[in-house]
Structure formats: C-alpha cells, structure tokens
Design an enzyme around this catalytic site. Sequence first.
Site, PDB file in Angstrom:
ATOM      1  N   GLU A   9       0.803  -1.226   0.000  1.00 35.52           N
ATOM      2  CA  GLU A   9       0.000   0.000   0.000  1.00 35.52           C
ATOM      3  C   GLU A   9       0.831   1.270   0.000  1.00 35.52           C
ATOM      4  OE1 GLU A   9      -3.339  -0.347  -0.067  1.00 35.52           O
ATOM      5  OE2 GLU A   9      -3.303  -2.528   0.181  1.00 35.52           O
ATOM      6  N   ASP A 106     -13.342  -0.733  -4.490  1.00 41.42           N
ATOM      7  CA  ASP A 106     -14.294  -1.687  -3.920  1.00 41.42           C
ATOM      8  C   ASP A 106     -14.329  -2.999  -4.681  1.00 41.42           C
ATOM      9  OD1 ASP A 106     -14.855   0.431  -2.284  1.00 41.42           O
ATOM     10  OD2 ASP A 106     -16.931   0.685  -2.952  1.00 41.42           O
ATOM     11  N   ASP A 177     -15.824  -7.756  -1.155  1.00 46.60           N
ATOM     12  CA  ASP A 177     -15.383  -6.559  -1.855  1.00 46.60           C
ATOM     13  C   ASP A 177     -13.866  -6.466  -1.733  1.00 46.60           C
ATOM     14  OD1 ASP A 177     -18.039  -6.043  -2.292  1.00 46.60           O
ATOM     15  OD2 ASP A 177     -18.130  -4.233  -1.064  1.00 46.60           O
ATOM     16  N   HIS A 225     -15.600  -2.749   4.537  1.00 47.81           N
ATOM     17  CA  HIS A 225     -14.309  -2.245   4.061  1.00 47.81           C
ATOM     18  C   HIS A 225     -13.345  -1.898   5.200  1.00 47.81           C
ATOM     19  CE1 HIS A 225     -16.696  -1.057   0.200  1.00 47.81           C
ATOM     20  NE2 HIS A 225     -16.680  -2.363   0.424  1.00 47.81           N
ATOM     21  N   ASP A 227     -10.434   0.208   4.840  1.00 50.61           N
ATOM     22  CA  ASP A 227      -9.511   1.326   4.645  1.00 50.61           C
ATOM     23  C   ASP A 227      -9.844   2.585   5.444  1.00 50.61           C
ATOM     24  OD1 ASP A 227     -11.703   1.473   2.979  1.00 50.61           O
ATOM     25  OD2 ASP A 227     -10.572   1.814   1.132  1.00 50.61           O
ATOM     26  N   ASN A 284      -9.602   7.718   5.217  1.00 50.55           N
ATOM     27  CA  ASN A 284      -9.576   7.066   3.914  1.00 50.55           C
ATOM     28  C   ASN A 284      -8.774   7.916   2.933  1.00 50.55           C
ATOM     29  OD1 ASN A 284     -10.813   6.317   1.132  1.00 50.55           O
ATOM     30  ND2 ASN A 284     -11.555   4.721   2.511  1.00 50.55           N
ATOM     31  N   HIS A 329      -8.966   7.033  -0.836  1.00 49.76           N
ATOM     32  CA  HIS A 329      -8.489   5.676  -1.099  1.00 49.76           C
ATOM     33  C   HIS A 329      -9.528   4.884  -1.888  1.00 49.76           C
ATOM     34  CE1 HIS A 329      -7.115   1.516   0.082  1.00 49.76           C
ATOM     35  NE2 HIS A 329      -5.947   2.069  -0.215  1.00 49.76           N
ATOM     36  N   CYS A 330     -10.796   5.044  -1.527  1.00 46.09           N
ATOM     37  CA  CYS A 330     -11.873   4.302  -2.192  1.00 46.09           C
ATOM     38  C   CYS A 330     -11.967   4.622  -3.677  1.00 46.09           C
ATOM     39  CB  CYS A 330     -13.219   4.622  -1.549  1.00 46.09           C
ATOM     40  SG  CYS A 330     -13.447   4.025   0.130  1.00 46.09           S
TER      41      CYS A 330
END
Length: 345
Positions: A9, A106, A177, A225, A227, A284, A329-330
């Site tokens: 990441e 996602d 996801d 999720h 994150d 995020n 991030h998403c």
Amino acid sequence: MSLVDVHNEWDPLEEIVVGTMDGARVPVADRSLHAIEYADMDPEHIPSGPYPDHVAEETEAELEELANLLKSLGVTVRRPGGRDHKSVVTTPDWSTDGFYDYCPRDGFLTVGNTLIESPMVLRSRFLEGFAYKELFLEYLESGARWLSAPKPRLTDDMYEPKAPEGQRLRNLEPAFDAANILRFGTDLLYQVSDSGNLLGAQWLQAALGDTYTVHPCEGLYPSTHIDSTIVPLRPGLMLVNPARVNDANMPDFLRGWDTVICPDLVDTGFIGDHPKSSVWIGMNFLVIAPGKAVVDRRQTGLIKELERHGVEVIPTQLTHARSLGGGIHCVTLDVRRTGELATYR
C-alpha cells in the site's frame, strides 16, 4: 512488461485508476442493499435514483482535480468509461439496477502482476467490471494476469438484514469486496465482515497460491471495508482507528508494527437522512510513497498528527465523501508501484 505490478500500500506510485460519478445513483432497495448498507432503515424508506446534480457535478470536478494532482506528481492516471446505471440487470434469482463507478477500490484488487475482479456483495455492483473492460484488456495484453472470481448467486438466503452487524452476509459462497483487503507484501489482511465472508478468503488464498498468506481477520470491524480502520504509512508504521483496533483484535502479523493513533476527525457532513460513511472516512486517504500521502485538507488534526510522525501530506478534498461512501483511497485503484515483493512481519 506487465502494467500491473504492485506489492503493498505504500511503494512509490506509478499508475492508478480514478473513478467517475458518471451516471451514479442509489439502486433499488433489494435485500442485498438493505442488509449491507441500510439495515437500520425500513426498506420502503431507502432512497433510490440519481444523486442530486450538484453532488454529482461537484464530485466529478474534485475527481478530475485529484487526477490532475496525481498527474502533476508523475503518476499515470486512468479513468473508467461511463455506463447506464439505470439499466436493469436480471438473473434467475433477482433483478436490480446499477450503482456507480465512483469507487474502483471496492471491486478490484491488484496483487503483484495479478488483477482480480472480486465477487462483490451488492447485487447492484454485479457487472461493475464492464466499466473497466477496455482498460483490463490493455493490462492483460501487457502481460498481467487477469482473474475474475466466480460470480456469486447472491440469493435472498445470502443476507440477514435483521442480524447484528458483522453477521448480515452469510457464508454460503465466496463473496467479498476488494476494499476488505490490505496488501503488506507477502501478507494480505482480509477483513471478515458484512462485505466479505470466510469462503471469500479461502478462494482468494487458492487464487494467489503459496507465495502469499491471506489472513482472515474476524472481530476487527464488522461493517464494510477496511480502509478507514488501518492505513499502512510505510514499512513498520501504520495509522489505526482507536474505535475499532485494540490489543485484543490486532492482527498477529502486524503486532510488531508501530502505530499512529488517529485523532478525532472533522465531521464533514452529508446530504439526506442517512450517511453512507461515518466520520472515520477522513482516514480514507491515499499513500503515494513511503511517508507521503494525499489527505482531505479539512482533516487538520489528522494532518498534524501525520506530519508529527514524518509523513508528508498533500491536501485535496472530496466534499461528499460521507454521502457517497468513498474517500480518497476508495475512489482510486493503484495498479503499479515501484518496489519488490517482500515480507514485513
């Protein structure tokens, strides 16, 4: 050489996908949407239809601003093609319309030179990969390994809207996801929750093989999720959500890492009666190199804390992140970073 090449990441970013608000809408209130996104509401009161024009327009402008920012930093930026989300998708078990292509994180996971289309848990996102088909074909032709997880049936039995949070997605077939997963080199954290079940972790381990270890983590965060719960900043240092992560539930392979405790975040507000995300959406953000991140400029306390730990912050903004259920991030999918595969335990 494969255009897909990413191991964690935080390595220096080279190529990324940024989502779009083109055609975005809230889908019809089927059982999957009720269980995963709106379990606290009566299905009859779940809103559906296009997002307000000003939300879509402001967000698309901010996505373009984010894309231009990343380009100015030398990153190759790709965007998905538009789709008609009003179109009805029908299987032998259910029918629904579409959602959006705002959050590529996602639905898609990049690990090494492998691109994986995940078996997403919402019926309205069943065909989300179609928006990226031409791009994924290009990645395949460059030498990438392109996998699509088995399409889940997502029958009514898969969902329990009245169950406690974390128990609303049943373990009947692989479903997850991609945003349930964080990459730490040879180790992958897999959040078992309402957006990812244990069979999904089992499938992912089989798909990636012995080079990687998928760590299914239960009791970390039961909703959707990962994150806004854990954010790796550089090798050995991560930001953690103090409302969710503690000594008892810390993943074992991360116990040797130093932690930055996320401070209280600014509530950036939402439209309507039901936010898609909590205030923790401020966590995020996108790490673009070790100790360098693109962060929402309104999160001043978080920015100060990151800078205190030697993280360089580049500010930007997604005004409607809480309303749309996706932060910086998403709305991105990192495709290529410099660096080699390593173990960081």
